[in-house]
Design a protein around this motif. Structure first.
Motif, PDB file in Angstrom:
ATOM      1  N   GLU A 452       0.854  -1.188   0.000  1.00  0.00           N
ATOM      2  CA  GLU A 452       0.000   0.000   0.000  1.00  0.00           C
ATOM      3  C   GLU A 452       0.889   1.236   0.000  1.00  0.00           C
ATOM      4  OE1 GLU A 452      -3.224   0.116  -0.358  1.00  0.00           O
ATOM      5  OE2 GLU A 452      -3.333  -2.068  -0.441  1.00  0.00           O
ATOM      6  N   SER A 453       0.548   2.185  -0.816  1.00  0.00           N
ATOM      7  CA  SER A 453       1.359   3.399  -0.892  1.00  0.00           C
ATOM      8  C   SER A 453       0.463   4.601  -1.095  1.00  0.00           C
ATOM      9  CB  SER A 453       2.371   3.304  -2.042  1.00  0.00           C
ATOM     10  OG  SER A 453       1.686   3.192  -3.282  1.00  0.00           O
ATOM     11  N   GLU A 454       0.978   5.757  -0.683  1.00  0.00           N
ATOM     12  CA  GLU A 454       0.303   7.027  -0.899  1.00  0.00           C
ATOM     13  C   GLU A 454       1.226   7.915  -1.716  1.00  0.00           C
ATOM     14  OE1 GLU A 454      -2.317   7.909   3.040  1.00  0.00           O
ATOM     15  OE2 GLU A 454      -0.146   7.949   3.295  1.00  0.00           O
ATOM     16  N   GLU A 455       0.695   8.510  -2.771  1.00  0.00           N
ATOM     17  CA  GLU A 455       1.487   9.402  -3.615  1.00  0.00           C
ATOM     18  C   GLU A 455       0.888  10.798  -3.553  1.00  0.00           C
ATOM     19  OE1 GLU A 455       2.691  10.078  -8.312  1.00  0.00           O
ATOM     20  OE2 GLU A 455       1.438   8.382  -7.721  1.00  0.00           O
ATOM     21  N   ALA A 456       1.693  11.741  -3.064  1.00  0.00           N
ATOM     22  CA  ALA A 456       1.228  13.122  -2.972  1.00  0.00           C
ATOM     23  C   ALA A 456       1.469  13.830  -4.294  1.00  0.00           C
ATOM     24  CB  ALA A 456       1.941  13.847  -1.846  1.00  0.00           C
ATOM     25  N   LYS A 457       0.422  14.424  -4.828  1.00  0.00           N
ATOM     26  CA  LYS A 457       0.504  15.196  -6.065  1.00  0.00           C
ATOM     27  C   LYS A 457       0.076  16.620  -5.764  1.00  0.00           C
ATOM     28  CE  LYS A 457       0.693  15.858 -10.595  1.00  0.00           C
ATOM     29  NZ  LYS A 457       1.937  15.781 -11.372  1.00  0.00           N
ATOM     30  N   VAL A 458       1.006  17.566  -5.900  1.00  0.00           N
ATOM     31  CA  VAL A 458       0.719  18.961  -5.588  1.00  0.00           C
ATOM     32  C   VAL A 458       0.128  19.656  -6.807  1.00  0.00           C
ATOM     33  CG1 VAL A 458       1.662  21.128  -4.717  1.00  0.00           C
ATOM     34  CG2 VAL A 458       2.662  18.961  -3.987  1.00  0.00           C
ATOM     35  N   ARG A 459      -0.943  20.374  -6.582  1.00  0.00           N
ATOM     36  CA  ARG A 459      -1.545  21.169  -7.658  1.00  0.00           C
ATOM     37  C   ARG A 459      -1.030  22.603  -7.554  1.00  0.00           C
ATOM     38  NH1 ARG A 459      -5.286  18.636 -10.586  1.00  0.00           N
ATOM     39  NH2 ARG A 459      -6.223  16.722  -9.741  1.00  0.00           N
ATOM     40  N   LEU A 460      -0.647  23.165  -8.706  1.00  0.00           N
ATOM     41  CA  LEU A 460      -0.060  24.498  -8.749  1.00  0.00           C
ATOM     42  C   LEU A 460      -0.983  25.466  -9.483  1.00  0.00           C
ATOM     43  CD1 LEU A 460       3.562  23.465  -9.852  1.00  0.00           C
ATOM     44  CD2 LEU A 460       2.673  23.641  -7.515  1.00  0.00           C
ATOM     45  N   ASP A 461      -0.839  26.755  -9.158  1.00  0.00           N
ATOM     46  CA  ASP A 461      -1.575  27.761  -9.922  1.00  0.00           C
ATOM     47  C   ASP A 461      -0.746  28.173 -11.143  1.00  0.00           C
ATOM     48  OD1 ASP A 461       0.406  29.516  -9.062  1.00  0.00           O
ATOM     49  OD2 ASP A 461      -0.858  30.506  -7.573  1.00  0.00           O
ATOM     50  N   ALA A 462      -1.221  29.151 -11.879  1.00  0.00           N
ATOM     51  CA  ALA A 462      -0.552  29.553 -13.126  1.00  0.00           C
ATOM     52  C   ALA A 462       0.840  30.105 -12.884  1.00  0.00           C
ATOM     53  CB  ALA A 462      -1.408  30.595 -13.855  1.00  0.00           C
ATOM     54  N   GLN A 463       1.100  30.599 -11.679  1.00  0.00           N
ATOM     55  CA  GLN A 463       2.419  31.148 -11.351  1.00  0.00           C
ATOM     56  C   GLN A 463       3.348  30.099 -10.732  1.00  0.00           C
ATOM     57  OE1 GLN A 463      -0.531  33.020 -10.583  1.00  0.00           O
ATOM     58  NE2 GLN A 463      -0.077  33.945 -12.583  1.00  0.00           N
ATOM     59  N   GLY A 464       2.896  28.854 -10.662  1.00  0.00           N
ATOM     60  CA  GLY A 464       3.737  27.795 -10.116  1.00  0.00           C
ATOM     61  C   GLY A 464       3.702  27.704  -8.607  1.00  0.00           C
ATOM     62  N   ARG A 465       2.730  28.376  -7.965  1.00  0.00           N
ATOM     63  CA  ARG A 465       2.607  28.312  -6.515  1.00  0.00           C
ATOM     64  C   ARG A 465       1.674  27.167  -6.122  1.00  0.00           C
ATOM     65  NH1 ARG A 465       2.215  34.154  -7.260  1.00  0.00           N
ATOM     66  NH2 ARG A 465      -0.043  33.848  -7.371  1.00  0.00           N
ATOM     67  N   PRO A 466       1.989  26.438  -5.053  1.00  0.00           N
ATOM     68  CA  PRO A 466       1.133  25.309  -4.646  1.00  0.00           C
ATOM     69  C   PRO A 466      -0.178  25.786  -4.058  1.00  0.00           C
ATOM     70  CG  PRO A 466       2.869  25.671  -3.020  1.00  0.00           C
ATOM     71  CD  PRO A 466       3.159  26.604  -4.156  1.00  0.00           C
ATOM     72  N   VAL A 467      -1.273  25.126  -4.418  1.00  0.00           N
ATOM     73  CA  VAL A 467      -2.585  25.523  -3.912  1.00  0.00           C
ATOM     74  C   VAL A 467      -3.290  24.386  -3.174  1.00  0.00           C
ATOM     75  CG1 VAL A 467      -2.951  27.337  -5.623  1.00  0.00           C
ATOM     76  CG2 VAL A 467      -3.619  24.992  -6.176  1.00  0.00           C
ATOM     77  N   SER A 468      -2.950  23.133  -3.493  1.00  0.00           N
ATOM     78  CA  SER A 468      -3.584  22.004  -2.814  1.00  0.00           C
ATOM     79  C   SER A 468      -2.769  20.737  -3.050  1.00  0.00           C
ATOM     80  CB  SER A 468      -5.021  21.793  -3.319  1.00  0.00           C
ATOM     81  OG  SER A 468      -5.019  21.435  -4.696  1.00  0.00           O
ATOM     82  N   VAL A 469      -3.134  19.695  -2.318  1.00  0.00           N
ATOM     83  CA  VAL A 469      -2.448  18.412  -2.438  1.00  0.00           C
ATOM     84  C   VAL A 469      -3.475  17.309  -2.637  1.00  0.00           C
ATOM     85  CG1 VAL A 469      -0.914  16.744  -1.330  1.00  0.00           C
ATOM     86  CG2 VAL A 469      -0.597  19.179  -0.901  1.00  0.00           C
ATOM     87  N   ASP A 470      -3.263  16.478  -3.642  1.00  0.00           N
ATOM     88  CA  ASP A 470      -4.053  15.268  -3.818  1.00  0.00           C
ATOM     89  C   ASP A 470      -3.189  14.090  -3.389  1.00  0.00           C
ATOM     90  OD1 ASP A 470      -6.154  16.699  -4.914  1.00  0.00           O
ATOM     91  OD2 ASP A 470      -5.415  16.454  -6.959  1.00  0.00           O
ATOM     92  N   VAL A 471      -3.675  13.301  -2.439  1.00  0.00           N
ATOM     93  CA  VAL A 471      -2.949  12.097  -2.024  1.00  0.00           C
ATOM     94  C   VAL A 471      -3.596  10.916  -2.738  1.00  0.00           C
ATOM     95  CG1 VAL A 471      -2.241  10.629  -0.112  1.00  0.00           C
ATOM     96  CG2 VAL A 471      -2.355  13.107   0.199  1.00  0.00           C
ATOM     97  N   ARG A 472      -2.867  10.393  -3.704  1.00  0.00           N
ATOM     98  CA  ARG A 472      -3.416   9.328  -4.543  1.00  0.00           C
ATOM     99  C   ARG A 472      -3.121   7.963  -3.941  1.00  0.00           C
ATOM    100  NH1 ARG A 472      -1.449  11.696 -10.490  1.00  0.00           N
ATOM    101  NH2 ARG A 472      -2.800  13.525 -10.467  1.00  0.00           N
ATOM    102  N   VAL A 473      -4.146   7.150  -3.885  1.00  0.00           N
ATOM    103  CA  VAL A 473      -4.006   5.782  -3.381  1.00  0.00           C
ATOM    104  C   VAL A 473      -4.512   4.814  -4.444  1.00  0.00           C
ATOM    105  CG1 VAL A 473      -4.239   6.482  -0.964  1.00  0.00           C
ATOM    106  CG2 VAL A 473      -6.281   5.880  -2.276  1.00  0.00           C
ATOM    107  N   LYS A 474      -4.208   3.545  -4.243  1.00  0.00           N
ATOM    108  CA  LYS A 474      -4.642   2.536  -5.206  1.00  0.00           C
ATOM    109  C   LYS A 474      -6.159   2.382  -5.157  1.00  0.00           C
ATOM    110  CE  LYS A 474      -2.092  -1.108  -5.550  1.00  0.00           C
ATOM    111  NZ  LYS A 474      -1.449  -2.430  -5.292  1.00  0.00           N
ATOM    112  N   THR A 475      -6.773   2.315  -6.332  1.00  0.00           N
ATOM    113  CA  THR A 475      -8.220   2.125  -6.436  1.00  0.00           C
ATOM    114  C   THR A 475      -8.492   0.974  -7.403  1.00  0.00           C
ATOM    115  OG1 THR A 475      -8.458   3.636  -8.323  1.00  0.00           O
ATOM    116  CG2 THR A 475      -8.583   4.601  -6.101  1.00  0.00           C
TER     117      THR A 475
END
Length: 752
Positions: A452-475
């Motif tokens: 089991e693993s968790e992969e964090a994927k950071v979402r960025l705005d148009a200026q490259g600044r982080p706005v949120s995190v999606d933690v992806r898991v196996k589905t």
């Protein structure tokens, strides 16, 4: 004349050879060196003038020399010191430029490089204080003089948007531009589906219901799936609907080159004219629900098609585009960009399996029975047309809705992507999900691992600044694709092995019992020794490892235990000879399914065509380069993974910095004598120092626990805690936390 025994020989003694290996430093200053005599721990004070990645000679130090805290992080490895540097890994270093007339001092951004580099201001007067630069080394540090260099390039200014990722690219020496010759070679690339079919080597699969399933932010699509039923000869199908296979479909159905079930390994051949009498000559044209009934009663087989972009057609061996891809060896997926292995003309256009467009592919048909066993396979170049480009999230929602009996809601999840093909695609997704579960169960039954693993994927705005995190898991949606790809990779590996065709294989050696023994005290802390034989676990019994993973499932420490076991495993590597894959419990495995982004897969495609159509004038040269390519690809994969992880962490900690002063829940993920690490839900980690805790805390390095001298409270891995975010340093990818509350019995004087 012989010497007297009492006279000392004047012959010079051969100096004792020191162990040698590559120094891997940590941000804390200490490091490790893997040598032919085993792995050594190098205390921070004993690294001499070596940089991370340098080839060094080491000399043993007496045990205990490293001190208590260092012993805790050494993992019990024997201590040593760097004697001398044999080869330097860094010709250039990236860092922050600081003006100190008459010098410009470059402070390395990589925390593993502890030496500042001196340059002369007069050599680069245009460089400003705070600029991020690449400096070429001219003198490496020694006891006599500091490190010296010349500014080669200004990458940006400290604090500029995107400069942090540029640092990652520079630090790992990743290529960002393609040579003009490579771009010129692919500028006129086109699909030419008709030319492919006229050649006689490609089968026309454009009428199949084919679709892709990828992350919603994917840019290239190199794998697609299809599913249908083929009728076994002699099956009595009163009242059912079947259709005769086309010559291509029939050849696909009956032309399998081997039996993967193992009962009859001899090769079988058939012609398109003989399809009704040899192999599986009829493709069922009814609904897949009716086809599933035929499979269940043994009158038909599932035909699972795995269709992979035919990249080798566009990348000739030895061409400029090939040599560049060979050097890169892999695409690199950074937080804000992709550094592709191939020019975008190929990776995002001609080779990408775009919906509703004809594409050249290499297709592998897997024939499965009702239990999900692969009983036959067939491979061929093909022409396909994808009916839909689906995203994992849509597919997951569709599967969940279908299970709840909400058919219209399930259709709505994929309607926009699949259009008129929605019913046909949904039907196949449902049965592919069932097949995936059976393939997975069979893999586990033979000893495969399921981490089991968790992969964090950071979402960025148009200026490259982080706005949120999606933690992806196996589905179920990701597993649906993954299981099909694993089955195809395994089938191709067995085919090439049995055909005695040279190729590159994916090999995963069994873990060292020593590394597993180190986990025993931790697993006992979690109480797993009451459910699992630690003797079997420490011996590397895959089923005992499975039992530990199963015991952790659903518990707070699930991902922690999974990651600890993964770290105890050896890395999977590429080799030019087949060998077992321990994690998948496979006797032969390869990477065939991603030739757009992995060079070994491209090599496998070339060798698969060699097996199907015979040797070409390039085959001997390809075989001669196989070993070197396998080794280089393994190294490039490690570099790409490190760069991708670092770029994500930069933005994760940048986002965490916005929450300084706030409280968050986490679990204890590591302990040292000075305190412990806490992992938050977004996968970031921070350190809780115990200096002001009001009592002395004793470290048990084996069990990974801290015990309070007065309270008797115990801090252990997996414990839930609440912390306040005190300080975050994004460029160092570090954070400091203050403990707010912990488990019962922890007598800390909490600092508010």
């Amino acid at each position: 004349m012989p010497h007297s025994r009492t006279r000392k020989s004047k012959a010079r003694r051969t100096p004792k050879a020191h162990p040698r290996g590559v120094l891997e430093l940590t941000g804390a200053g200490y490091g490790f060196v893997q040598t032919s005599e085993g792995e050594f721990f190098i205390p921070a004070s004993k690294t001499a003038d070596a940089f991370d990645g340098d080839l060094v000679e080491v000399s043993h130090l007496p045990h205990g020399h490293e001190g208590g805290r260092a012993f805790a992080v050494s993992g019990g490895r024997p201590p040593a010191r760097v004697v001398r540097v044999l080869a330097r890994a860094h010709e250039t270093v990236v860092g922050r430029y600081e003006v100190a007339e008459p010098f410009g001092v470059v402070v390395p951004e990589d925390p593993r490089i502890k030496h500042d580099i001196f340059t002369l201001r007069r050599d680069a007067p245009h460089v400003q204080d705070g600029d991020i630069v690449r400096v070429r080394m001219t003198v490496y540090p020694s006891r006599r003089e500091p490190a010296q260099g010349v500014v080669e390039e200004v990458l940006g200014h400290s604090g500029d948007s995107g400069v942090d990722v540029e640092l990652v690219i520079a630090r790992h020496k990743l290529e960002t531009r393609f040579p003009d010759a490579a771009l010129e070679e692919v500028s006129d690339a086109r699909v030419d589906a008709q030319g492919a079919l006229v050649s006689g080597r490609y089968r026309d699969y454009s009428d199949r219901v084919v679709f892709t399933v990828d992350p919603d932010d994917a840019k290239d699509f190199d794998d697609a799936l299809s599913l249908d039923c083929v009728i076994l000869p002699g099956a009595a199908l009163a009242g059912s609907t079947t259709t005769h296979a086309s010559s291509d479909d029939a050849a696909s159905a009956c032309g399998a080159q081997e039996s993967l079930a193992g009962e009859d390994p001899k090769r079988r051949r058939c012609s398109a004219e003989a399809t009704e009498h040899n192999g599986f000559g009829r493709v069922f044209a009814g609904s897949l629900a009716d086809g599933a009934k035929l499979v269940a009663r043994g009158d038909a087989l599932w035909r699972l098609g795995v269709h992979i972009a035919d990249v080798s057609h566009y990348v000739p061996w030895g061409a400029s585009v090939d040599l560049n891809a060979r050097r890169r060896a892999t695409s690199v997926y950074l937080v804000d960009r992709v550094l592709p292995m191939l020019p975008e003309k190929l990776s995002n256009d001609v080779c990408s399996l775009k919906p509703h467009e004809e594409r050249r592919a290499v297709s592998v048909d897997l024939f499965l029975d009702a239990q999900g066993r692969v009983v036959d396979m067939d491979a061929s170049p093909s022409v396909i047309r994808s009916r839909a480009r689906l995203a994992y999230g849509w597919v997951q929602h569709a599967l969940e809705a279908q299970r709840e009996g909400e058919h219209d809601a399930a259709l709505a999840c994929i309607k926009e992507a699949a259009g008129p093909a929605s019913e046909a695609v949904l039907e196949r997704l449902v049965h592919l999900d069932e097949i995936a579960h059976k393939l997975h169960a069979a893999r586990i039954a033979r000893g495969g691992m399921d981490f089991e693993s968790e992969e964090a994927k950071v979402r960025l705005d148009a200026q490259g600044r982080p706005v949120s995190v999606d933690v992806r898991v196996k589905t179920d949606a990701t597993s649906l694709v993954e299981e099909a790809m694993i089955a195809a990779n395994e089938a191709v590996a067995r085919y090439l092995r049995d055909a005695k065709v040279s190729s590159i294989y994916r090999v995963h050696d069994a873990p060292s019992s020593t590394d597993l023994v180190d986990l025993k005290p931790i697993l006992q802390e979690f109480g797993y020794d009451k459910r699992v034989s630690m003797t079997r676990f420490c011996s590397g019994d895959p089923f005992a490892i499975q039992e530990v993973l199963a015991a952790a499932q659903g518990r707070r420490e699930e991902y922690l235990v999974s990651s600890l076991i993964v770290r105890a495993m050896r890395r999977a590597v590429y080799r030019d000879a087949y060998g077992p894959h321990f994690g998948l419990a496979s006797e032969a495995y390869t990477h065939f399914t991603s030739p757009i982004r992995r060079y070994p897969d491209l090599m496998v495609h070339r060798m698969l065509k060699c097996a199907l159509f015979g040797r070409s004038e390039e085959t001997s040269a390809i075989e001669a380069a196989m070993n070197q390519i396998a080794q280089h690809s393994s190294e490039a994969e490690r570099t790409a993974e490190a760069a991708a992880r670092e770029s994500q962490e930069l933005k994760l900690y940048e986002l965490l910095e916005q929450h300084v002063g706030e409280e968050a829940d986490g679990i204890v993920s590591g302990v040292v004598s000075a305190g412990f690490f806490v992992r938050l839900a977004d996968t970031t980690e921070g350190f809780v120092a115990l200096r002001a805790a009001g009592e002395y805390w004793m470290l048990d390095a084996q069990r990974r626990t801290l015990t309070g001298s007065d309270s008797g409270g115990v801090i252990r891995l997996g414990m839930r805690v609440r912390v306040r975010i005190k300080d975050v340093r994004p460029l160092e990818r570090r954070a400091d936390f203050i403990l707010v509350s912990a488990g019962r019995g922890i007598g800390l004087k909490l600092k508010r």
